[in-house]
Design a protein around this motif. Structure first.
Motif, mmCIF file in Angstrom:
data_model
loop_
_atom_site.group_PDB
_atom_site.id
_atom_site.type_symbol
_atom_site.label_atom_id
_atom_site.label_comp_id
_atom_site.label_asym_id
_atom_site.label_seq_id
_atom_site.Cartn_x
_atom_site.Cartn_y
_atom_site.Cartn_z
ATOM 1 N N ILE A 34 0.867 -1.174 0.000
ATOM 2 C CA ILE A 34 0.000 0.000 0.000
ATOM 3 C C ILE A 34 0.904 1.223 0.000
ATOM 4 O O ILE A 34 1.717 1.411 0.904
ATOM 5 N N LEU A 35 0.762 2.062 -1.032
ATOM 6 C CA LEU A 35 1.608 3.250 -1.168
ATOM 7 C C LEU A 35 0.979 4.496 -0.562
ATOM 8 O O LEU A 35 1.677 5.371 -0.048
ATOM 9 N N GLU A 36 -0.343 4.601 -0.663
ATOM 10 C CA GLU A 36 -1.055 5.780 -0.151
ATOM 11 C C GLU A 36 -2.460 5.347 0.221
ATOM 12 O O GLU A 36 -3.083 4.552 -0.478
ATOM 13 N N TYR A 37 -2.952 5.895 1.337
ATOM 14 C CA TYR A 37 -4.263 5.473 1.813
ATOM 15 C C TYR A 37 -4.976 6.662 2.464
ATOM 16 O O TYR A 37 -4.607 7.098 3.546
ATOM 17 N N THR A 38 -5.972 7.219 1.750
ATOM 18 C CA THR A 38 -6.848 8.248 2.302
ATOM 19 C C THR A 38 -8.287 7.846 1.975
ATOM 20 O O THR A 38 -8.514 6.864 1.272
ATOM 21 N N GLU A 39 -9.242 8.635 2.442
ATOM 22 C CA GLU A 39 -10.647 8.347 2.130
ATOM 23 C C GLU A 39 -10.984 8.619 0.668
ATOM 24 O O GLU A 39 -12.004 8.158 0.176
ATOM 25 N N GLN A 40 -10.139 9.368 -0.044
ATOM 26 C CA GLN A 40 -10.388 9.707 -1.446
ATOM 27 C C GLN A 40 -9.473 8.959 -2.423
ATOM 28 O O GLN A 40 -9.767 8.897 -3.610
ATOM 29 N N LEU A 41 -8.354 8.412 -1.938
ATOM 30 C CA LEU A 41 -7.373 7.780 -2.821
ATOM 31 C C LEU A 41 -6.669 6.629 -2.117
ATOM 32 O O LEU A 41 -6.193 6.779 -0.987
ATOM 33 N N ILE A 42 -6.607 5.497 -2.815
ATOM 34 C CA ILE A 42 -5.794 4.373 -2.351
ATOM 35 C C ILE A 42 -4.888 3.982 -3.516
ATOM 36 O O ILE A 42 -5.378 3.688 -4.608
ATOM 37 N N ARG A 43 -3.569 4.030 -3.276
ATOM 38 C CA ARG A 43 -2.595 3.629 -4.296
ATOM 39 C C ARG A 43 -1.951 2.326 -3.853
ATOM 40 O O ARG A 43 -1.456 2.220 -2.726
ATOM 41 N N ILE A 44 -1.964 1.358 -4.759
ATOM 42 C CA ILE A 44 -1.468 0.017 -4.479
ATOM 43 C C ILE A 44 -0.300 -0.285 -5.406
ATOM 44 O O ILE A 44 -0.388 -0.065 -6.614
ATOM 45 N N ASN A 45 0.777 -0.813 -4.856
ATOM 46 C CA ASN A 45 1.919 -1.234 -5.644
ATOM 47 C C ASN A 45 1.690 -2.675 -6.118
ATOM 48 O O ASN A 45 1.328 -3.543 -5.320
ATOM 49 N N VAL A 46 1.865 -2.895 -7.418
ATOM 50 C CA VAL A 46 1.759 -4.239 -7.991
ATOM 51 C C VAL A 46 3.035 -4.521 -8.780
ATOM 52 O O VAL A 46 3.844 -3.621 -9.017
ATOM 53 N N ARG A 47 3.219 -5.745 -9.165
ATOM 54 C CA ARG A 47 4.459 -6.155 -9.829
ATOM 55 C C ARG A 47 4.804 -5.292 -11.036
ATOM 56 O O ARG A 47 5.956 -4.953 -11.266
ATOM 57 N N SER A 48 3.819 -4.918 -11.803
ATOM 58 C CA SER A 48 4.070 -4.195 -13.051
ATOM 59 C C SER A 48 3.691 -2.718 -12.987
ATOM 60 O O SER A 48 3.530 -2.080 -14.018
ATOM 61 N N GLY A 49 3.542 -2.145 -11.809
ATOM 62 C CA GLY A 49 3.198 -0.730 -11.721
ATOM 63 C C GLY A 49 2.389 -0.397 -10.484
ATOM 64 O O GLY A 49 2.668 -0.887 -9.398
ATOM 65 N N GLN A 50 1.361 0.435 -10.689
ATOM 66 C CA GLN A 50 0.503 0.875 -9.601
ATOM 67 C C GLN A 50 -0.960 0.823 -10.003
ATOM 68 O O GLN A 50 -1.293 0.974 -11.169
#
Length: 80
Positions: A34-50
């Motif tokens: 998990i790269l970023e976690y707010t009520e408006q945005l969640i960014r997830i790291n995956v093998r080939s990007g985000q």
């Protein structure tokens, strides 16, 4: 290769698998962090990007080392 071994492609290749249920639930398998976690945005790291999930009242209901469940009003899912 995945077809020959009768294994799902997401398992063999390690690619993320997303299951969207309406606008209110996302299940993600094969993520790396998990790269970023707010009520408006969640960014997830995956093998080939985000994977970027934007919306309202977003919440990670649970996560393990391989999968997670996100709920809230999902407005957009981006893969980069």
């Amino acid at each position: 290769m995945a077809d020959a071994a009768n294994l799902p492609k997401d398992v063999v290749l390690g690619v993320p698998l997303l299951t969207l249920t309406g606008h209110y639930e996302v299940n993600i398998e094969n993520y790396r962090g998990i790269l970023e976690y707010t009520e408006q945005l969640i960014r997830i790291n995956v093998r080939s990007g985000q994977i970027r999930i934007t919306g309202k009242s977003l919440e990670i209901n649970y996560y393990t080392t391989t999968d997670m469940k996100i709920t809230g009003k999902v407005e957009k899912i981006e893969y980069s």
